[in-house]
Design an enzyme around this catalytic site. Structure first.
Site, short mmCIF file in Angstrom:
data_model
loop_
_atom_site.label_atom_id
_atom_site.label_comp_id
_atom_site.label_asym_id
_atom_site.label_seq_id
_atom_site.Cartn_x
_atom_site.Cartn_y
_atom_site.Cartn_z
NE ARG A 229 16.73 -11.99 -28.87
CZ ARG A 229 16.00 -11.26 -29.68
NH1 ARG A 229 16.49 -10.86 -30.85
NH2 ARG A 229 14.78 -10.93 -29.37
CB SER B 236 11.71 -11.27 -27.84
OG SER B 236 12.39 -12.35 -28.44
CE1 TYR C 70 19.61 -10.55 -22.16
CE2 TYR C 70 19.61 -11.08 -24.50
CZ TYR C 70 18.93 -10.92 -23.31
OH TYR C 70 17.58 -11.15 -23.28
CG HIS D 15 10.50 -16.96 -31.26
ND1 HIS D 15 10.39 -15.60 -31.36
CD2 HIS D 15 10.94 -17.19 -30.00
CE1 HIS D 15 10.74 -15.02 -30.22
NE2 HIS D 15 11.08 -15.96 -29.38
CG ASP E 125 12.11 -18.54 -26.36
OD1 ASP E 125 11.39 -17.60 -26.70
OD2 ASP E 125 13.34 -18.58 -26.60
NE ARG F 196 14.95 -11.63 -21.32
CZ ARG F 196 14.20 -12.06 -22.32
NH1 ARG F 196 13.70 -13.29 -22.31
NH2 ARG F 196 13.90 -11.28 -23.33
CE LYS G 250 15.14 -16.02 -28.15
NZ LYS G 250 13.70 -16.25 -28.14
P1 GDP Z 1 8.03 -13.67 -23.88
O1 GDP Z 1 9.35 -12.98 -23.95
O2 GDP Z 1 7.36 -13.77 -25.21
O3 GDP Z 1 8.13 -14.99 -23.18
O4 GDP Z 1 7.06 -12.74 -23.01
P2 GDP Z 1 6.62 -12.81 -21.46
O5 GDP Z 1 5.60 -13.87 -21.22
O6 GDP Z 1 7.83 -12.83 -20.62
O7 GDP Z 1 5.88 -11.41 -21.32
C1 GDP Z 1 6.51 -10.19 -21.67
C2 GDP Z 1 5.76 -9.03 -21.07
O8 GDP Z 1 4.41 -9.02 -21.56
C3 GDP Z 1 5.67 -9.10 -19.54
O9 GDP Z 1 5.84 -7.80 -19.01
C4 GDP Z 1 4.26 -9.60 -19.29
O10 GDP Z 1 3.76 -9.16 -18.06
C5 GDP Z 1 3.48 -9.01 -20.47
N1 GDP Z 1 2.30 -9.86 -20.83
C6 GDP Z 1 2.30 -11.20 -21.04
N2 GDP Z 1 1.04 -11.65 -21.30
C7 GDP Z 1 0.23 -10.57 -21.28
C8 GDP Z 1 -1.19 -10.38 -21.47
O11 GDP Z 1 -1.95 -11.31 -21.73
N3 GDP Z 1 -1.65 -9.09 -21.38
C9 GDP Z 1 -0.82 -8.03 -21.10
N4 GDP Z 1 -1.35 -6.83 -21.03
N5 GDP Z 1 0.53 -8.19 -20.90
C10 GDP Z 1 1.05 -9.42 -20.99
P1 PGA Z 2 12.49 -14.06 -25.45
O1 PGA Z 2 14.01 -14.07 -25.93
O2 PGA Z 2 12.19 -12.62 -25.10
O3 PGA Z 2 11.75 -14.51 -26.67
O4 PGA Z 2 12.30 -14.94 -24.26
C1 PGA Z 2 15.17 -14.27 -25.23
C2 PGA Z 2 16.25 -13.39 -25.84
O5 PGA Z 2 15.95 -12.26 -26.23
O6 PGA Z 2 17.39 -13.85 -25.91
MN MN Z 3 9.94 -15.81 -22.63
#
Ligand code: GDP
Ligand code: PGA
Ligand code: MN
Length: 582
Positions: free
Chosen positions: A70, A249, A198, A227, A278, A367, A207
């Site tokens: 983004r 994110s 993207y 979010h 999300d 992704r 979003k």
């Molecule tokens: P989102 O974009 O908020 O959905 O985040 P994701 O669940 O995809 O996680 C983003 C990054 O944070 C990834 O590399 C995960 O492995 C890492 N991550 C998620 N949960 C944890 C956690 O509880 N501990 C640690 N150390 N890393 C985490």
């Molecule tokens: P996310 O966002 O990292 O919160 O899943 C998706 C995005 O950046 O478009």
């Molecule tokens: Mn996510």
């Protein structure tokens, strides 16, 4: 084809006149349509077929290397008054913004097909759902929208019944970062996006609509567009509590939404149900409780770090019917990213021979796009038109120091302050420096479609007689020790923290009161089988008074930066805490 709705036909005609496509295709969302589009994208190289034996019906898309995240500096909220967009948004006057972006659209679809994509955010029969139409010249966007939303004929029928819809116009243009804008016109329920393919810039239901436009709409209609992931936690007695959590994110939403309970918990009968990963739309129900739906129908998740160890549910859903964007591939054409223990990358995300010294195999913000129904922990409750009742709301960020593992807000007002004060280290999900701590209120800094001061006031307004509001908590899975290692194991073990929260909700767990909030004593957390040393746990659950004094000063400056519009109750709540810490 066309629509029964004149307003929709007129808009499509006016866009065609401006953009000059060779053909117009109205999307019905059918399998046949999807198969045709896939064929087309394979022939143009927009998609690469992955290994059919190991990953049936999975495809790889390589985006332009300068179009991988983004772009917050090119994202605008265009309200007629600048104060309504607030200091949290980049603003442009609507007339100027339309003129600027319409000039880019002029003739931009020559030689291309224009796709008209009707979609519904939320279960198609839900009163909480809202519809939109995205016009795009990217078949990749169409394929993603088909997974991420309820797209096609049913959505179009609802739009024709209701007569209104959010208008989203998207063109990839030349994918030139110098000719790129993501513009929002909340007063006109309109989005205009140019120059990027993207996810967050181009899949306009996500979003742009479900957060920026919807948050604005929600304020006028008395609900919240947030979010947040939504997860159901079923305890051994068979009771399920739903929790919504806002993390910026790439800070763990998808992981928490699909958490697999630790061994001992599984044995005892704990289960976790995924409603959304999300976005959460919520509003008070007749009984005063907050009811939430996931407006999306799929996941657009971060690939790197997803493994059988960290997120087995996410990994399990990626073996069929998935689109991968900017991951690497193995010699036998299986998708590969950093964090997968098996497989060896042969090509990186740009299709070059993999060379560790040149680039990671997968882009850090690579992704996957996959239907929610592919997830083993998916629950039919995600289709409930009334939504699920929330027991708790969790805020959290990525903070390597200061912020404890978990604390509870004393009441709603304190909770709103906790959400407003959120801060997190920046990630690869947006272009720009990574690892810089910035305030990110409710994880909505890039996504609130209006002035944060008014947004905080809107949050506060839900605290009224008869309301049965969720309890509010704050978590931080990302504390680091002196060696730079994460102190808390995270992932599945986060259920231990959720268990404490839900026991607080039902009055079964203790806490220590501090000015910052209520914290569990180490003995209040179930640490069976965790193998965490007592000193680390103690440190994770301690308030550093001097550090928090400084944090409260900084929060004060932040609230002041929104000027007179910042609700006085929030400022007073902060002042009270600062005084207690002094
Ligand atoms: P989102 O974009 O908020 O959905 O985040 P994701 O669940 O995809 O996680 C983003 C990054 O944070 C990834 O590399 C995960 O492995 C890492 N991550 C998620 N949960 C944890 C956690 O509880 N501990 C640690 N150390 N890393 C985490
Ligand atoms: P996310 O966002 O990292 O919160 O899943 C998706 C995005 O950046 O478009
Ligand atoms: Mn996510």
């Amino acid at each position: 084809m066309s629509s029964k709705l004149a307003a929709l036909n007129d808009w499509v005609a006016s866009v065609a006149k401006l953009t000059q496509p060779d053909a117009i295709h109205w999307c019905d969302g059918s399998d046949a349509e999807n198969a045709k589009l896939t064929e087309l994208m394979l022939s143009t190289g927009d998609l690469v077929k992955l290994n059919e034996q190991t990953h049936p019906n999975c495809y790889l898309h390589r985006s332009s290397p300068s179009d991988v995240a983004r772009v917050e500096h090119l994202t605008f909220v265009c309200t007629s008054k600048q104060e309504d967009a607030g200091p949290n948004n980049h603003w442009m006057a609507p007339a100027e913004a339309h003129a600027k972006i319409d000039a880019l659209y002029a003739g931009c679809m020559r030689g291309r097909t224009m796709y008209v994509v009707p979609y519904c955010m939320g279960p198609i029969d839900s009163p909480l759902a809202r519809c939109g139409v995205e016009i795009t010249d990217s078949p990749y966007v169409v394929a993603n929208m088909r997974i991420m939303t309820r797209m096609g004929a049913a959505a179009q029928a609802r739009i024709e019944r209701e007569g209104s819809f959010v208008k989203g116009l998207h063109s990839i243009g030349q994918l030139d970062p110098e000719r790129r804008f993501i513009m929002h016109f909340p007063e006109e329920l309109t989005i205009k996006s140019f120059g990027s393919g993207y996810g967050g810039n181009a899949l306009l239901g996500k979003k742009c609509h479900a957060l920026r436009i919807a948050s604005y709409q929600a304020r006028t209609e008395g609900w919240l567009a947030e979010h947040m992931l939504i997860v159901g936690i079923e305890n051994p007695k068979g009771e399920t509590h739903y929790v919504a959590a806002a993390f910026p994110s790439a800070c763990g939403k998808t992981n928490l939404a699909m958490l697999i309970p630790p061994e001992g918990y599984r044995r005892d009968g704990w289960k976790v149900w995924t409603v959304g990963d999300d976005i959460c739309w919520m509003r008070p129900g007749a009984d005063g409780r907050m009811y939430a739906i996931n407006p999306e129908a799929g996941y657009f998740g971060v690939a790197p770090g997803t493994s059988a160890k960290t997120n087995p549910n996410a990994l399990a859903m990626l073996y069929k019917d998935a689109i991968f964007t900017n991951v690497g591939v193995t010699a036998d054409n299986q998708p590969w990213w950093e964090g997968l223990p098996e497989g060896t990358p042969a090509k990186d995300w740009q299709g070059r021979p993999y060379d560790k010294a040149v680039s990671p195999a997968a882009h850090p913000n690579s992704r996957f796009t996959v239907s929610a129904k592919n997830c083993p922990s998916y629950t039919a409750k995600a289709e409930d038109p009334q939504g699920v009742p929330l027991s708790a709301i969790v805020f959290g960020g990525r903070r390597e120091s200061l912020v404890p593992l978990v604390f509870e807000a004393r009441d709603w007002t304190h909770g709103v302050l906790v959400g407003a004060s959120m801060a997190s280290e920046t990630t690869a999900a947006a272009t720009g420096a990574v690892g810089v701590v910035r305030r990110d209120s409710m994880a909505m800094k890039p996504f609130a479609g209006y002035n944060f001061a008014d947004y905080f006031a809107h949050w506060l307004s839900f605290d009224k007689p008869g309301a049965q509001l969720p309890k509010i908590f704050h978590v931080n899975w990302f504390r680091k020790n002196d060696q730079g290692k994460f102190m808390w194991p995270g992932f599945g073990d986060n259920l231990r923290v959720l268990e404490w929260m839900l026991k607080r909700v039902t009055g079964q767990a203790g806490a220590i009161e501090t000015p910052v909030g209520n914290l569990p004593k180490p003995s209040d957390l179930n640490t069976d089988g965790l193998g965490l040393d007592a000193a680390t746990l103690e440190q994770l659950l301690t308030i550093d008074r001097a550090g928090w004094k400084a944090e409260m000063e900084s929060i004060g400056e932040y609230l002041d930066s929104y000027g007179e519009r910042t609700p006085h109750v929030l400022k007073a709540e902060r002042a009270k805490i600062a005084a207690q810490l002094a």
